[in-house]
Design an enzyme around this catalytic site. Structure first.
Site, mmCIF file in Angstrom:
data_model
loop_
_atom_site.group_PDB
_atom_site.id
_atom_site.type_symbol
_atom_site.label_atom_id
_atom_site.label_comp_id
_atom_site.label_asym_id
_atom_site.label_seq_id
_atom_site.Cartn_x
_atom_site.Cartn_y
_atom_site.Cartn_z
ATOM 1 N N THR A 1 -22.439 17.693 1.343
ATOM 2 C CA THR A 1 -22.380 16.516 0.471
ATOM 3 C C THR A 1 -21.721 15.301 1.138
ATOM 4 O OG1 THR A 1 -20.313 17.272 -0.526
ATOM 5 C CG2 THR A 1 -22.366 17.883 -1.643
ATOM 6 N N ASP A 2 -20.955 15.524 2.218
ATOM 7 C CA ASP A 2 -20.203 14.400 2.803
ATOM 8 C C ASP A 2 -21.096 13.244 3.247
ATOM 9 O OD1 ASP A 2 -18.052 16.039 2.394
ATOM 10 O OD2 ASP A 2 -17.255 15.880 4.425
ATOM 11 N N GLU B 1 -17.326 -15.742 -0.007
ATOM 12 C CA GLU B 1 -16.010 -15.642 0.647
ATOM 13 C C GLU B 1 -16.016 -16.213 2.064
ATOM 14 O OE1 GLU B 1 -12.938 -14.504 -0.069
ATOM 15 O OE2 GLU B 1 -13.234 -13.795 -2.122
ATOM 16 N N TYR C 1 -12.957 27.175 2.171
ATOM 17 C CA TYR C 1 -14.075 28.024 2.591
ATOM 18 C C TYR C 1 -14.635 27.460 3.885
ATOM 19 C CZ TYR C 1 -16.489 24.031 0.689
ATOM 20 O OH TYR C 1 -16.884 22.748 0.445
ATOM 21 N N THR D 1 -21.746 22.882 2.063
ATOM 22 C CA THR D 1 -21.091 23.797 1.137
ATOM 23 C C THR D 1 -22.085 24.679 0.399
ATOM 24 O OG1 THR D 1 -19.245 22.307 0.830
ATOM 25 C CG2 THR D 1 -19.618 23.869 -0.925
ATOM 26 N N SER E 1 -21.894 18.411 7.191
ATOM 27 C CA SER E 1 -22.646 17.158 7.368
ATOM 28 C C SER E 1 -21.846 16.050 8.033
ATOM 29 C CB SER E 1 -23.217 16.690 6.039
ATOM 30 O OG SER E 1 -22.205 16.319 5.139
ATOM 31 N N LYS F 1 -21.256 9.538 -2.838
ATOM 32 C CA LYS F 1 -20.299 10.564 -3.243
ATOM 33 C C LYS F 1 -19.070 9.848 -3.778
ATOM 34 C CE LYS F 1 -18.111 14.829 -1.614
ATOM 35 N NZ LYS F 1 -17.946 15.773 -0.498
HETATM 36 N N1 GLU Z 1 -17.779 18.733 4.628
HETATM 37 C C1 GLU Z 1 -18.848 19.654 4.429
HETATM 38 C C2 GLU Z 1 -20.210 18.971 4.499
HETATM 39 O O1 GLU Z 1 -20.414 17.853 4.133
HETATM 40 C C3 GLU Z 1 -18.748 20.409 3.159
HETATM 41 C C4 GLU Z 1 -18.744 19.527 1.947
HETATM 42 C C5 GLU Z 1 -19.888 19.792 1.029
HETATM 43 O O2 GLU Z 1 -20.989 20.160 1.420
HETATM 44 O O3 GLU Z 1 -19.678 19.595 -0.184
HETATM 45 O O4 GLU Z 1 -21.127 19.612 4.929
#
Ligand code: GLU
Length: 355
Positions: A116-117, A312, A50, A36, A83, A189
């Site tokens: 971020t994923d 467990e 986007y 992103t 990602s 995350k």
């Molecule tokens: N799903 C995309 C990724 O991880 C966009 C999410 C992001 O970067 O916040 O690259």
């Protein structure tokens, strides 16, 4: 007399060099991979709709001219993807590129812009396989570069400040998001829609304010120079196959069996609660372990706390491993690296305690 003059000339040069190095900026390389932070939307109000991985690294750097005051910054476009599409191939190739960079005397720090994923996965993997004391900082953003109040530019500014900071040396791979500095091993995350997306149950390492890091804790786990794993010893573009099965009530054993059939060397059980396994699933896992030598690693779907060994399930008796506080996705990577060295469950358990 001449000897004295030469000596004081030498001293003068030393002082000059010291003062130059005091003011010389560190060299930071921004390695762009997409996400992103490099995303672009149709309008400035598109903060969540986007296309990720659009903006090239030079444009990312040029959008934040202030970073030139912090360091001598250059850019490399390693990947241009979202990602979630990263596989072992991209991860290993990125690790090799970062390894080459940190080995260069001219490079003082590395920033990796990343979606971020799976940012936490890449950060943890690099934390385990790159031997360096130089700062390696992963950074992303939650809003695309075209959005109102895009968070990427300040995140990038702060990440470069961190990578350029001599104080950030030997702290392991770090994640910089939303002014917080996190350790790669325990950052995750936690929210998928807000800019404060990253959390660590053990807290942040520090905070980055106006280009300066403030530190509050350090990780006690092995990383970077102290790791027994090294990207230089890993060949090829695939790690041993390790997959995750998500726990819930009313499960069927088919997912475990399918992964075993596909050649999984370990299965991460993202169990309920304390990494629990339903009594009707236990026989399947015992069979896979005892008859096929597949490592069974108990992690948890609960984001906080840690899995207690022999609580467990009788792990000692079954020869299973607990993932300690590593979440399933991090456990998957450590298990894969562990399997490059051993298939002994006791050895793998030691690694899970130490990393
Ligand atoms: N799903 C995309 C990724 O991880 C966009 C999410 C992001 O970067 O916040 O690259």
């Amino acid at each position: 007399m001449i000897h004295k003059a030469v000596k004081s000339f030498g001293l003068g040069l030393t002082l000059l060099a010291a003062s130059v190095s005091l003011y010389a900026k560190n060299n930071v390389v921004v390695v762009a991979t997409g996400g992103t932070i490099a995303g672009a939307g149709a309008s400035s109000t598109n903060s969540a709709t986007y296309t990720a991985a659009k903006v090239p690294v030079d444009a990312l750097i040029n959008a934040v001219p202030q970073i030139k005051d912090l360091a001598n910054v250059s850019g490399i476009q390693a990947l241009q993807i979202a990602s979630e599409s990263i596989t072992d191939k991209e991860l290993l190739s990125l690790a090799r590129q970062v390894n080459d960079l940190v080995k260069k005397p001219s490079v003082n720090g590395v920033v990796i812009t990343h979606g971020t994923d799976t940012l936490e996965e890449t950060a943890f993997f690099l934390n385990l396989v790159i031997h360096t004391d130089k700062p390696i900082v992963l950074v992303g953003s939650m809003r695309p570069s075209t959005a109102l109040s895009a968070d990427g530019p300040l995140n990038l500014y702060s990440a470069v400040a961190l990578a350029a900071s001599d104080e950030a040396k030997n702290k392991g791979v770090m994640v910089l998001m939303n002014d917080s500095i996190f350790a790669a091993r325990d950052v995750t995350k936690g929210i998928n829609i807000h800019t404060n997306a990253f959390v660590s149950q053990w807290g942040e390492l520090g905070t980055l304010v106006e280009g300066k890091p403030y530190w509050f804790r350090s990780s006690v786990k092995r990383h970077t120079n102290a790791s027994e794993f090294n990207i230089e010893n890993i060949k090829g573009d695939q790690l041993p196959l390790v997959q995750i099965v998500y726990g819930s009530d009313s499960m069927i054993p088919d997912a475990y069996l399918a992964y075993a059939k596909a050649g999984a060397k370990a299965i991460i059980n993202a169990g309920t609660g304390n990494g629990s396994v339903g009594n009707y699933i236990v026989p399947t896992l015992k069979k896979l372990h005892d008859e096929q030598g597949i490592q069974i690693i108990r992690s948890s779907r609960v984001p906080q706390g840690f899995v207690l060994r022999n609580a467990e399930q009788p792990d000692d008796q079954y020869g299973w491993v607990v993932a300690h506080d590593l979440n399933p996705q991090k456990a998957r990577l450590l298990a894969a690296l562990a399997l490059t060295k051993t298939n002994d469950a006791k050895e793998i358990q030691r690694m899970f305690w130490q990393y």
